[in-house]
Design an enzyme around this catalytic site. Structure first.
Site, PDB file in Angstrom:
ATOM      1  CG  HIS A  62     -44.654  10.067  62.877  1.00 20.93           C
ATOM      2  ND1 HIS A  62     -43.804  11.005  62.700  1.00 20.93           N
ATOM      3  CD2 HIS A  62     -44.072   9.085  63.890  1.00 20.93           C
ATOM      4  CE1 HIS A  62     -42.663  10.626  63.433  1.00 20.93           C
ATOM      5  NE2 HIS A  62     -42.852   9.432  63.881  1.00 20.93           N
ATOM      6  CG  HIS A  95     -41.992  12.277  59.589  1.00 22.30           C
ATOM      7  ND1 HIS A  95     -42.448  11.284  59.190  1.00 22.30           N
ATOM      8  CD2 HIS A  95     -40.995  12.041  60.561  1.00 22.30           C
ATOM      9  CE1 HIS A  95     -41.884  10.118  59.726  1.00 22.30           C
ATOM     10  NE2 HIS A  95     -40.856  10.634  60.462  1.00 22.30           N
ATOM     11  NE  ARG A 129     -32.190   9.643  66.236  1.00 18.12           N
ATOM     12  CZ  ARG A 129     -33.058   8.639  66.826  1.00 18.12           C
ATOM     13  NH1 ARG A 129     -33.774   7.776  66.027  1.00 18.12           N
ATOM     14  NH2 ARG A 129     -32.914   8.428  68.100  1.00 18.12           N
TER      15      ARG A 129
HETATM   16  P1  AMP Z   1     -40.685   6.970  66.072  1.00 21.33           P
HETATM   17  O1  AMP Z   1     -41.581   8.433  66.373  1.00 21.33           O
HETATM   18  O2  AMP Z   1     -39.673   7.403  65.027  1.00 21.33           O
HETATM   19  O3  AMP Z   1     -40.571   6.253  66.819  1.00 21.33           O
HETATM   20  O4  AMP Z   1     -41.854   6.466  64.920  1.00 21.33           O
HETATM   21  C1  AMP Z   1     -43.106   5.992  65.448  1.00 21.33           C
HETATM   22  C2  AMP Z   1     -43.639   5.005  64.070  1.00 21.33           C
HETATM   23  O5  AMP Z   1     -43.699   5.700  63.059  1.00 21.33           O
HETATM   24  C3  AMP Z   1     -42.975   3.734  64.200  1.00 21.33           C
HETATM   25  O6  AMP Z   1     -43.697   2.751  63.745  1.00 21.33           O
HETATM   26  C4  AMP Z   1     -42.029   4.076  62.879  1.00 21.33           C
HETATM   27  O7  AMP Z   1     -41.640   2.930  62.211  1.00 21.33           O
HETATM   28  C5  AMP Z   1     -43.067   4.954  61.920  1.00 21.33           C
HETATM   29  N1  AMP Z   1     -42.446   5.855  61.046  1.00 21.33           N
HETATM   30  C6  AMP Z   1     -41.370   6.268  61.210  1.00 21.33           C
HETATM   31  N2  AMP Z   1     -40.822   6.958  60.096  1.00 21.33           N
HETATM   32  C7  AMP Z   1     -41.559   6.410  58.866  1.00 21.33           C
HETATM   33  C8  AMP Z   1     -41.501   6.486  57.758  1.00 21.33           C
HETATM   34  N3  AMP Z   1     -40.908   7.316  56.707  1.00 21.33           N
HETATM   35  N4  AMP Z   1     -42.522   5.828  56.925  1.00 21.33           N
HETATM   36  C9  AMP Z   1     -43.487   4.963  57.716  1.00 21.33           C
HETATM   37  N5  AMP Z   1     -43.596   4.835  59.161  1.00 21.33           N
HETATM   38  C10 AMP Z   1     -42.504   5.576  59.662  1.00 21.33           C
END
Ligand code: AMP
Length: 284
Positions: A37, A34, A187
């Site tokens: 990322h 999204h 999620r």
């Molecule tokens: P994930 O795929 O959920 O493990 O997230 C991968 C990276 O993206 C991690 O460093 C998260 O903190 C970051 N991330 C996830 N959601 C957001 C968001 N809404 N804003 C900024 N960074 C995000």
């Protein structure tokens, strides 16, 4: 954009990049991209010559009754989105590539993992620290980009890198939100329409806490109760914890001073959502 499935391929690619004198920015993810990322990837592209993204739903950071199996996955969509923001290398290993038979080494960060998500999800940060240590060793990036959305994770990774002298600079990035304030998260796809609407209360509650502090409130317990009261106006949202902590140590704070972390976890339908804001307490 190149896609690598094996550690060997990544090492060959980064070896050439380093020989060419290029800097590498790295964004570790679990995919189902999204704007949050993509904001990390864009920042890595502007600050480094090359951007490497890992896409790996890491089984060791999920508890036995958590959503590992049903975590959303769509490789073709993710690859297209990564390519559209200029990612140079997408590393998408299978579980066996990261954890081959006989695997038995884990990294544990102690103090900063004791509360909040660490308490709610035993073993979670052990999995996070382990996979990040492995990924840092595989990619050997100059900088790695992490979202403040997962604030405790960011603190755990900063501690890991300092304590183990890992040669990578951790870059914290702001949380990206939907126009109505809901923090973007893979999620969020679990939410039914009325739950999606109800979930906006989380950020409203955190903002109410922050506003109270900016208006002079210095009692951590009162700020916590205020946040809980706002969440209680939304029956579809069940809070798991609401917490007021020192933003560096993550230890609970009574008399508010310095930088404060307001954080929460809540169930909305089958989704477990987390969010947070930080606020610097104004000097009297
Ligand atoms: P994930 O795929 O959920 O493990 O997230 C991968 C990276 O993206 C991690 O460093 C998260 O903190 C970051 N991330 C996830 N959601 C957001 C968001 N809404 N804003 C900024 N960074 C995000």
């Amino acid at each position: 954009m190149q896609v690598a499935k094996t550690v060997r391929e990544v090492r060959a690619w980064t070896k050439i990049a380093r020989e060419d004198g290029k800097t590498i920015g790295f964004v570790p993810t679990m995919g189902y991209f999204h704007e949050g990322h993509l904001s990390l990837m864009r920042r890595a592209k502007t600050e480094c010559d090359l951007c490497v993204v890992s896409l790996f739903v890491n089984p060791t950071q999920f508890g036995p009754h958590e959503d590992y199996q049903r975590y959303p996955r769509d490789f073709a969509r993710d690859a297209a989105m990564a390519e559209s923001v200029g990612v140079d290398l997408l590393f998408a290993p299978e579980v066996e590539e990261m954890y081959p038979p006989g695997y038995q080494t884990y990294v544990e960060v102690t103090e900063v993992t004791r509360r909040l998500e660490g308490a709610a999800r035993p073993g979670h940060f052990r999995g996070v620290a382990t996979v990040c240590a492995k990924l840092f060793n595989i990619v050997q990036a100059d900088r790695a980009y992490f979202g403040k959305k997962d604030y405790q994770q960011l603190k755990v990774i900063q501690r890991l890198v300092r304590d183990l002298n890992l040669p990578v600079e951790i870059v914290p990035c702001e949380t990206v939100r939907e126009p109505d304030g809901l923090a973007m998260s893979s999620r969020n796809v679990y939410l039914k329409p009325e739950e999606r609407q109800a979930a906006t209360v989380l950020y409203r509650a955190l903002c109410a806490g922050r506003d109270a502090i900016l208006a002079g409130e210095r009692d951590g317990a009162k700020v916590q109760r205020l946040i809980e009261q706002v969440i209680a106006t939304e029956p579809l949202v069940q809070p798991e914890y609401v917490d007021v902590a020192n933003a560096e140590s993550l230890e609970p704070l009574e008399a508010l001073q310095g930088e404060v972390l307001l954080s929460l976890a809540a169930r909305v339908g089958i989704a477990r959502l987390i969010d947070n804001v930080t606020v610097v307490v104004p000097e009297e």
